[in-house]
Write a protein that holds these residues in place. Sequence first.
Motif, PDB file in Angstrom:
ATOM      1  N   LYS A  75      46.802  50.909  30.522  1.00  0.00           N
ATOM      2  CA  LYS A  75      45.894  51.299  31.451  1.00  0.00           C
ATOM      3  C   LYS A  75      45.483  49.568  31.880  1.00  0.00           C
ATOM      4  CE  LYS A  75      45.311  55.358  31.022  1.00  0.00           C
ATOM      5  NZ  LYS A  75      45.552  55.597  32.356  1.00  0.00           N
ATOM      6  N   VAL A  76      45.740  48.930  31.472  1.00  0.00           N
ATOM      7  CA  VAL A  76      45.102  47.138  31.575  1.00  0.00           C
ATOM      8  C   VAL A  76      46.599  47.065  32.537  1.00  0.00           C
ATOM      9  CG1 VAL A  76      44.930  45.370  30.233  1.00  0.00           C
ATOM     10  CG2 VAL A  76      44.470  46.334  29.034  1.00  0.00           C
ATOM     11  N   ILE A  77      47.014  46.667  32.155  1.00  0.00           N
ATOM     12  CA  ILE A  77      48.325  46.920  33.191  1.00  0.00           C
ATOM     13  C   ILE A  77      48.166  47.556  35.114  1.00  0.00           C
ATOM     14  CG2 ILE A  77      50.845  47.302  34.228  1.00  0.00           C
ATOM     15  CD1 ILE A  77      51.794  47.049  30.983  1.00  0.00           C
ATOM     16  N   ASP A  78      47.407  48.664  34.536  1.00  0.00           N
ATOM     17  CA  ASP A  78      47.477  49.072  36.110  1.00  0.00           C
ATOM     18  C   ASP A  78      46.164  48.615  36.755  1.00  0.00           C
ATOM     19  OD1 ASP A  78      49.017  51.555  35.710  1.00  0.00           O
ATOM     20  OD2 ASP A  78      47.710  52.943  34.558  1.00  0.00           O
ATOM     21  N   ARG A  79      44.823  47.957  35.489  1.00  0.00           N
ATOM     22  CA  ARG A  79      44.277  47.490  36.200  1.00  0.00           C
ATOM     23  C   ARG A  79      44.608  46.036  37.132  1.00  0.00           C
ATOM     24  NH1 ARG A  79      38.748  48.110  36.020  1.00  0.00           N
ATOM     25  NH2 ARG A  79      39.531  50.325  35.745  1.00  0.00           N
ATOM     26  N   LEU A  80      45.549  45.322  36.023  1.00  0.00           N
ATOM     27  CA  LEU A  80      45.862  44.292  36.465  1.00  0.00           C
ATOM     28  C   LEU A  80      46.382  43.943  37.770  1.00  0.00           C
ATOM     29  CD1 LEU A  80      47.077  42.608  33.894  1.00  0.00           C
ATOM     30  CD2 LEU A  80      45.140  41.599  35.297  1.00  0.00           C
ATOM     31  N   ARG A  81      46.894  45.518  38.247  1.00  0.00           N
ATOM     32  CA  ARG A  81      48.105  45.589  39.141  1.00  0.00           C
ATOM     33  C   ARG A  81      47.352  45.651  40.575  1.00  0.00           C
ATOM     34  NH1 ARG A  81      53.263  49.841  36.501  1.00  0.00           N
ATOM     35  NH2 ARG A  81      54.266  47.361  35.749  1.00  0.00           N
ATOM     36  N   ALA A  82      46.334  46.743  40.095  1.00  0.00           N
ATOM     37  CA  ALA A  82      45.193  47.512  41.644  1.00  0.00           C
ATOM     38  C   ALA A  82      44.030  45.927  41.739  1.00  0.00           C
ATOM     39  CB  ALA A  82      44.054  48.496  40.681  1.00  0.00           C
ATOM     40  N   ALA A  83      43.709  45.388  40.402  1.00  0.00           N
ATOM     41  CA  ALA A  83      43.126  44.086  41.198  1.00  0.00           C
ATOM     42  C   ALA A  83      44.816  42.936  41.729  1.00  0.00           C
ATOM     43  CB  ALA A  83      43.223  43.233  39.607  1.00  0.00           C
TER      44      ALA A  83
END
Length: 201
Positions: free
Chosen positions: A89-97
């Motif tokens: 989930k952290v990686i997903d959030r970093l990619r979205a940002a």
Amino acid sequence: MTAVRQEPEPPPEDDLAQRFRAGDETALREAYDRFGRAVLHLATSTLANRSDAEDVTQATFVAAWLGRDTFDPGKGSLIGWLLGIGRRKVIDRLRAAARETRVVETVKQLPEPVSTGPDPDTVVDRLVVADELARLPDEQRRMLELAFYDDLTHQQISTVTGVPLGTVKSHIRRGMASLKRRWEVDGAAPGSRPAGLSGAR
């Protein structure tokens, strides 16, 4: 002598993991109480925004609950499984940002929108007026051009041309009357004056 009150021992993790996997909603609450801080710590250690970290923590437990059938206690602990979901989930959030940043940068580099130019009706009106003005006597045409194209008042036209104010008004009045008669005959602008013609002022 006062007896020391003992806190109840938390249930073994194996029991919690089994109940979580079985869909026991009290197990979800217990898992959040016991492991929520660890997931939040993982998120805050990577994400700069605390709010994003809290969102990731919530998303982690939602995903874990919805995917609880895929959890196999025989392959690892519940906390290990939750932290694995939290990392994703952290990686997903970093990619979205990163995507949002790229979009913002791309938009910033786009050229300013090009003006679409004047309205076609306005252009037609101006052409009609220019054609009709060309048919007027020189002095009337000159006065109307100054009024129409340069948007000058009668007094300003008088100052610019050196023609007395009363004469300027007469030329404009006669020129407007000629244009009106011609438009009524030709039907170019029935019942109205062309847009932009300032007329008598």
